[in-house]
Design an enzyme around this catalytic site. Sequence first.
Site, PDB file in Angstrom:
ATOM      1  N   ASP A 151      59.897  10.488  46.041  1.00 33.67           N
ATOM      2  CA  ASP A 151      58.344   9.883  45.612  1.00 33.67           C
ATOM      3  C   ASP A 151      58.431   9.579  44.247  1.00 33.67           C
ATOM      4  O   ASP A 151      58.906   9.998  43.276  1.00 33.67           O
ATOM      5  CB  ASP A 151      57.628  11.238  46.161  1.00 33.67           C
ATOM      6  CG  ASP A 151      56.201  11.211  45.821  1.00 33.67           C
ATOM      7  OD1 ASP A 151      55.566  10.488  46.546  1.00 33.67           O
ATOM      8  OD2 ASP A 151      55.555  11.764  44.816  1.00 33.67           O
ATOM      9  N   GLU A 204      60.861   5.496  46.697  1.00 34.64           N
ATOM     10  CA  GLU A 204      59.357   4.837  46.695  1.00 34.64           C
ATOM     11  C   GLU A 204      59.079   4.538  45.013  1.00 34.64           C
ATOM     12  O   GLU A 204      58.828   5.164  44.548  1.00 34.64           O
ATOM     13  CB  GLU A 204      58.252   5.945  47.147  1.00 34.64           C
ATOM     14  CG  GLU A 204      57.110   5.552  47.192  1.00 34.64           C
ATOM     15  CD  GLU A 204      56.004   6.087  46.725  1.00 34.64           C
ATOM     16  OE1 GLU A 204      54.682   5.847  47.129  1.00 34.64           O
ATOM     17  OE2 GLU A 204      55.992   6.995  45.837  1.00 34.64           O
TER      18      GLU A 204
END
Length: 536
Positions: free
Chosen positions: A205, A263
Amino acid sequence: MEQPTKDWWRQAVVYQVYPRSFADSNGDGIGDLPGITSRVPYLTRLGVDAVWLSPFYPSALADGGYDVDDHRDVDPKIGTLEQFDELVAALHGAGIKLVVDIVPNHSSNRHRWFQAALAAGPGSPERERYVFRRGGGEHGELPPSDWTAMFGGSAWEPVGDGDWYLHLFAPEQPDWNWDHPDVRADHLQTLRFWADRGVDGFRIDVANALTKDLSEPLPTTAELDGLVDGAHRYLDRDEVHEVYAEWRKLFDQYDPPRTAVAEAWVPAHRRARYASPEGLGQAFNFDLLKADFAADAFREIVTDNLRFAADAGSSSTWVLSNHDVVRHASRYALPAGADQNAWLLSNGTDPAPDTAGGLRRARAATAFILALPGSTYLYQGEELGLVEVADLPAEDLQDPTWLRSQGEEKGRDGCRVPLPWTAEGSSHGFGPGGSHLPQPAWFADVAVDRQDGVEGSTLEFYRQALAARRRLRTTEDLTWLPSAPDVVSFSRPGGWTVLTNAGTEPVDVPAGELVLASGPLDGDRVPPDTTVWVQA
Ligand code: NOJ
Ligand code: CA
């Protein structure tokens, strides 16, 4: 030809499960791990290679679980570690890999180290693990800088003793200090913990925000905006790759090596280092999320990304939907360039969506990306042709984007509504009780049991595409073919020809045996908004 084991990820179909909205086993309205385990046969039948599980860790859900209290446990609201092991066993038993989400930029404000930092006070070693700064103004009453958080408001939160802490996202998500050895060691322990439990890979993330240069004076937001290519104070700094080089050493201690995908919303030319074999190994390419359904755009995005991935020594990724964006069947139902947030704020009425056309284009785009070399990431429910639930009542919204923007940004709840498994029954088969976000009446028409075995349904189309893709993904070569304007066409080794008609006139089906069509054909013509796969 199937991928050799260690390269399984290079051309995998990875299905994203948003755990709280997938399947609820005990009727409390929240999807859970046993719910997912019970649906492994569904995933097998769909034909996916891997599941990516969004956060399932203990969390107050200030940001849908991306506010993690303890990265080495399961949220009691959705299961136990034993049930996690059962899920791994069920997936592996079905030949499906498991990728879990790691959230290393921030913890939750309930994390024991953040609680210790608050208790210990200004200047304490406990505060060093996070990013605390003295406030400005005479009495520390002003934030240390004018930086804004991604969900709106200041990126700094005061704690009442003159100190403020940095949170690039919600105030419940304090940023870690990645210069601190405890933070580095703790994350290595987390990665090892899950890898030892059989997890095959990790989705990282906000991979581009971990390391920061917070030396004084802090620049203003206006000054920050001009800082690019590694010069920004907290985004995409070069030293973040030192972190991933260390992680890679850990991943490579496993057999097969653990995989990771970044990401990182960075410009395409900065993606390579995240995707390199010395780093995470793969990075998301989100270009299609911002592109129209247009042949030129598709050709350009594919050409660029295949080159970027090859330069990085990786394979490309393709994404049309995830838990952060308006579902692609809805995006393609809106006029090109439409303001999606304004559309959501109008409860999905203005502009009026072309729902049938949107689904047609969504299926065509899906068939297009599934034929490309690289990995495809699917988001739960897209195989049912779900559109965004755009008319969720304000009082039901959970997304901090909505809450922090004072109602200016509707947020991401519309793609996070629990799935419809059955037309009838409680919460459309999501579980024996209710649903934590209200499901619309039209879910009955698109439920799994309404599509299962129905020729031409979106679910059967996905199943067919995923099965055929197993034969198509031999090498990673692609050759563009000449085509009419507004048409994009390429070949893959093994005699495959793929054609997407993004124009307004039908075109001829290429010669060969028709293996897949994203929608009905017009005799031997491919109608607008349709993709075909043909094998010579
Ligand atoms: C990206 C995640 O996909 C999103 O859902 C989350 O809100 C932010 N990172 C913060 O963790
Ligand atoms: Ca439950």
